[in-house]
Design a protein around this motif. Structure first.
Motif, PDB file in Angstrom:
ATOM      1  N   PHE A 101      67.919 -75.344  47.967  1.00  0.00           N
ATOM      2  CA  PHE A 101      68.926 -74.369  48.376  1.00  0.00           C
ATOM      3  C   PHE A 101      70.288 -75.045  48.483  1.00  0.00           C
ATOM      4  O   PHE A 101      71.313 -74.480  48.089  1.00  0.00           O
ATOM      5  CB  PHE A 101      68.542 -73.740  49.714  1.00  0.00           C
ATOM      6  N   ALA A 102      70.299 -76.275  49.002  1.00  0.00           N
ATOM      7  CA  ALA A 102      71.548 -77.011  49.132  1.00  0.00           C
ATOM      8  C   ALA A 102      72.171 -77.303  47.768  1.00  0.00           C
ATOM      9  O   ALA A 102      73.397 -77.242  47.607  1.00  0.00           O
ATOM     10  CB  ALA A 102      71.312 -78.320  49.881  1.00  0.00           C
ATOM     11  N   GLN A 103      71.344 -77.595  46.784  1.00  0.00           N
ATOM     12  CA  GLN A 103      71.863 -77.930  45.462  1.00  0.00           C
ATOM     13  C   GLN A 103      72.359 -76.717  44.692  1.00  0.00           C
ATOM     14  O   GLN A 103      73.435 -76.756  44.086  1.00  0.00           O
ATOM     15  CB  GLN A 103      70.780 -78.644  44.641  1.00  0.00           C
ATOM     16  N   TYR A 104      71.613 -75.625  44.745  1.00  0.00           N
ATOM     17  CA  TYR A 104      71.901 -74.504  43.855  1.00  0.00           C
ATOM     18  C   TYR A 104      72.666 -73.353  44.520  1.00  0.00           C
ATOM     19  O   TYR A 104      73.291 -72.557  43.821  1.00  0.00           O
ATOM     20  CB  TYR A 104      70.596 -73.963  43.260  1.00  0.00           C
ATOM     21  N   LYS A 105      72.613 -73.250  45.846  1.00  0.00           N
ATOM     22  CA  LYS A 105      73.219 -72.099  46.517  1.00  0.00           C
ATOM     23  C   LYS A 105      74.319 -72.466  47.512  1.00  0.00           C
ATOM     24  O   LYS A 105      75.323 -71.766  47.628  1.00  0.00           O
ATOM     25  CB  LYS A 105      72.130 -71.313  47.268  1.00  0.00           C
ATOM     26  N   LEU A 106      74.093 -73.543  48.269  1.00  0.00           N
ATOM     27  CA  LEU A 106      74.956 -73.828  49.411  1.00  0.00           C
ATOM     28  C   LEU A 106      76.431 -74.059  49.063  1.00  0.00           C
ATOM     29  O   LEU A 106      77.307 -73.572  49.788  1.00  0.00           O
ATOM     30  CB  LEU A 106      74.408 -75.023  50.191  1.00  0.00           C
ATOM     31  N   PRO A 107      76.765 -74.799  47.992  1.00  0.00           N
ATOM     32  CA  PRO A 107      78.190 -75.045  47.721  1.00  0.00           C
ATOM     33  C   PRO A 107      79.010 -73.761  47.594  1.00  0.00           C
ATOM     34  O   PRO A 107      80.105 -73.659  48.172  1.00  0.00           O
ATOM     35  CB  PRO A 107      78.165 -75.824  46.398  1.00  0.00           C
ATOM     36  N   LYS A 108      78.508 -72.771  46.885  1.00  0.00           N
ATOM     37  CA  LYS A 108      79.236 -71.506  46.730  1.00  0.00           C
ATOM     38  C   LYS A 108      79.357 -70.772  48.059  1.00  0.00           C
ATOM     39  O   LYS A 108      80.384 -70.156  48.355  1.00  0.00           O
ATOM     40  CB  LYS A 108      78.539 -70.615  45.700  1.00  0.00           C
ATOM     41  N   ILE A 109      78.279 -70.830  48.860  1.00  0.00           N
ATOM     42  CA  ILE A 109      78.297 -70.158  50.161  1.00  0.00           C
ATOM     43  C   ILE A 109      79.366 -70.769  51.065  1.00  0.00           C
ATOM     44  O   ILE A 109      80.179 -70.062  51.667  1.00  0.00           O
ATOM     45  CB  ILE A 109      76.909 -70.249  50.830  1.00  0.00           C
ATOM     46  N   LEU A 110      79.391 -72.108  51.156  1.00  0.00           N
ATOM     47  CA  LEU A 110      80.345 -72.772  52.030  1.00  0.00           C
ATOM     48  C   LEU A 110      81.783 -72.569  51.552  1.00  0.00           C
ATOM     49  O   LEU A 110      82.702 -72.417  52.379  1.00  0.00           O
ATOM     50  CB  LEU A 110      80.030 -74.272  52.127  1.00  0.00           C
ATOM     51  N   LYS A 111      81.968 -72.552  50.245  1.00  0.00           N
ATOM     52  CA  LYS A 111      83.320 -72.332  49.721  1.00  0.00           C
ATOM     53  C   LYS A 111      83.828 -70.945  50.107  1.00  0.00           C
ATOM     54  O   LYS A 111      84.961 -70.794  50.593  1.00  0.00           O
ATOM     55  CB  LYS A 111      83.331 -72.483  48.199  1.00  0.00           C
ATOM     56  N   LYS A 112      82.990 -69.937  49.913  1.00  0.00           N
ATOM     57  CA  LYS A 112      83.403 -68.574  50.227  1.00  0.00           C
ATOM     58  C   LYS A 112      83.567 -68.386  51.731  1.00  0.00           C
ATOM     59  O   LYS A 112      84.503 -67.699  52.188  1.00  0.00           O
ATOM     60  CB  LYS A 112      82.378 -67.582  49.671  1.00  0.00           C
ATOM     61  N   TYR A 113      82.682 -68.992  52.517  1.00  0.00           N
ATOM     62  CA  TYR A 113      82.782 -68.895  53.979  1.00  0.00           C
ATOM     63  C   TYR A 113      84.066 -69.569  54.467  1.00  0.00           C
ATOM     64  O   TYR A 113      84.732 -69.079  55.384  1.00  0.00           O
ATOM     65  CB  TYR A 113      81.552 -69.543  54.614  1.00  0.00           C
ATOM     66  N   SER A 114      84.430 -70.694  53.854  1.00  0.00           N
ATOM     67  CA  SER A 114      85.634 -71.431  54.251  1.00  0.00           C
ATOM     68  C   SER A 114      86.897 -70.621  54.011  1.00  0.00           C
ATOM     69  O   SER A 114      87.868 -70.738  54.775  1.00  0.00           O
ATOM     70  CB  SER A 114      85.729 -72.748  53.476  1.00  0.00           C
ATOM     71  N   LEU A 115      86.898 -69.826  52.964  1.00  0.00           N
ATOM     72  CA  LEU A 115      88.064 -68.987  52.694  1.00  0.00           C
ATOM     73  C   LEU A 115      88.246 -67.940  53.796  1.00  0.00           C
ATOM     74  O   LEU A 115      89.374 -67.579  54.142  1.00  0.00           O
ATOM     75  CB  LEU A 115      87.911 -68.295  51.333  1.00  0.00           C
ATOM     76  N   GLN A 116      87.132 -67.477  54.346  1.00  0.00           N
ATOM     77  CA  GLN A 116      87.183 -66.463  55.393  1.00  0.00           C
ATOM     78  C   GLN A 116      87.419 -67.080  56.771  1.00  0.00           C
ATOM     79  O   GLN A 116      88.092 -66.485  57.620  1.00  0.00           O
ATOM     80  CB  GLN A 116      85.874 -65.667  55.383  1.00  0.00           C
ATOM     81  N   TYR A 117      86.880 -68.295  56.974  1.00  0.00           N
ATOM     82  CA  TYR A 117      87.003 -68.967  58.278  1.00  0.00           C
ATOM     83  C   TYR A 117      87.494 -70.405  58.052  1.00  0.00           C
ATOM     84  O   TYR A 117      86.708 -71.361  58.102  1.00  0.00           O
ATOM     85  CB  TYR A 117      85.670 -68.965  59.019  1.00  0.00           C
ATOM     86  N   PRO A 118      88.774 -70.584  57.807  1.00  0.00           N
ATOM     87  CA  PRO A 118      89.306 -71.907  57.441  1.00  0.00           C
ATOM     88  C   PRO A 118      89.277 -72.937  58.562  1.00  0.00           C
ATOM     89  O   PRO A 118      89.452 -74.139  58.290  1.00  0.00           O
ATOM     90  CB  PRO A 118      90.753 -71.590  57.027  1.00  0.00           C
TER      91      PRO A 118
END
Length: 287
Positions: A101-118
């Protein structure tokens, strides 16, 4: 005894080696030795003794190292809650995430979450789901994303279900694969049990294992080059792999699936970072 001393004892207890501990702490060995001697002087007892290749802790030292880890965890929780009191989503989100999950999913999730909660920072530990369970049990992470079914006394939510697929570089008849070369890879016990359970349900003989690899990606590359077949989670497959893949079914017609869970302690929901991250995952199932 202060926070620096807690960290010294914690890391030395993990490493059992003065040199390795000084490297992790970015201090010189003489400075580290001096600090340790002062700790022994403060408590009036030896905390460790030298052995070949490192050190071993006395019973008093082991007790103090355990105390140090508890104090570090308590201080981190205090810092988390203090950040939470500021009325906005900020602070450090400590995550434990299974490797796939960390390899295939997590990077996109954290990037999008960071845009919402910098104002949220991330501290991420990855590994097999059994390793993440240990981090959750010891409160070293606030939230875990684990694959497979695990006993957990806290809160858990099903994030999604995922298929298992048999992959091959050429077409195969799934009813006649017992004599084809099979490529294995190291994985956690829950996935290994799921694969073995399906095979046992369908076939009377074990797979013809011709290769054992240390990583799933290495296994997939072997399959791409026509060296055998393998069974992998759907998450690791891309159209560009140009592989034949077959969904797996038990004899009764049920699809072979693996669950991915969000796990956490109820107390963690008091933190806006954790509460909002869980909501974010539930609101964005497409990621």
């Amino acid at each position: 005894m202060d926070e620096k001393d807690w960290n010294v004892l914690k890391i030395l207890y993990e490493e059992k080696n003065i040199s390795h501990t000084s490297e992790r702490l970015y201090v010189s060995q003489p400075a580290l030795t001096y600090r340790l001697k002062n700790l022994e002087k403060e408590f009036g007892t030896p905390l460790f003794f030298k052995v070949k290749g490192g050190v071993e802790f006395t019973s008093e030292g082991a007790y103090l190292a355990q105390y140090a880890e508890e104090m570090i965890n308590h201080l981190q929780k205090t810092k988390d809650y203090m950040s939470n009191l500021q009325g906005e989503v900020r602070g450090t989100l400590r995550l434990g995430v299974s490797s796939n999950f960390a390899q295939y999913k997590l990077p996109k999730i954290l990037k999008k979450y960071s845009l919402q909660y910098p104002n949220v920072q991330f501290n991420v530990n990855t590994g097999w789901s059994t390793d993440i369970m240990k981090l959750l049990d010891s409160s070293k992470v606030q939230l875990g994303i684990l694959r497979g079914n695990h006993d957990w006394y806290g809160e858990k939510q099903l994030l999604h279900k995922e298929k298992l697929c048999l992959i091959s570089s050429e077409e195969v008849d799934i009813e006649k694969i017992q004599d084809l070369p099979f490529i294995n890879y190291k994985t956690d016990s829950s996935l290994d049990s799921l694969i073995k359970g399906w095979w046992h349900d369908r076939y009377s003989r074990p797979p013809l294992v011709t290769m054992e690899t240390d990583r799933q990606e290495t296994c997939k590359e072997m399959v791409k080059n026509g060296l055998g077949i393998a069974i992998v989670p759907e998450i690791c497959l891309e159209p560009s792999d140009n592989l034949y893949n077959y969904e797996l079914f038990y004899r009764n017609g049920d699809l072979v699936e693996r669950n991915t869970w969000i796990m956490y302690n109820e107390d963690s929901l008091r933190l806006s970072t954790v509460k909002n991250f869980i909501k974010f995952l539930n609101d964005h199932p497409e990621i």
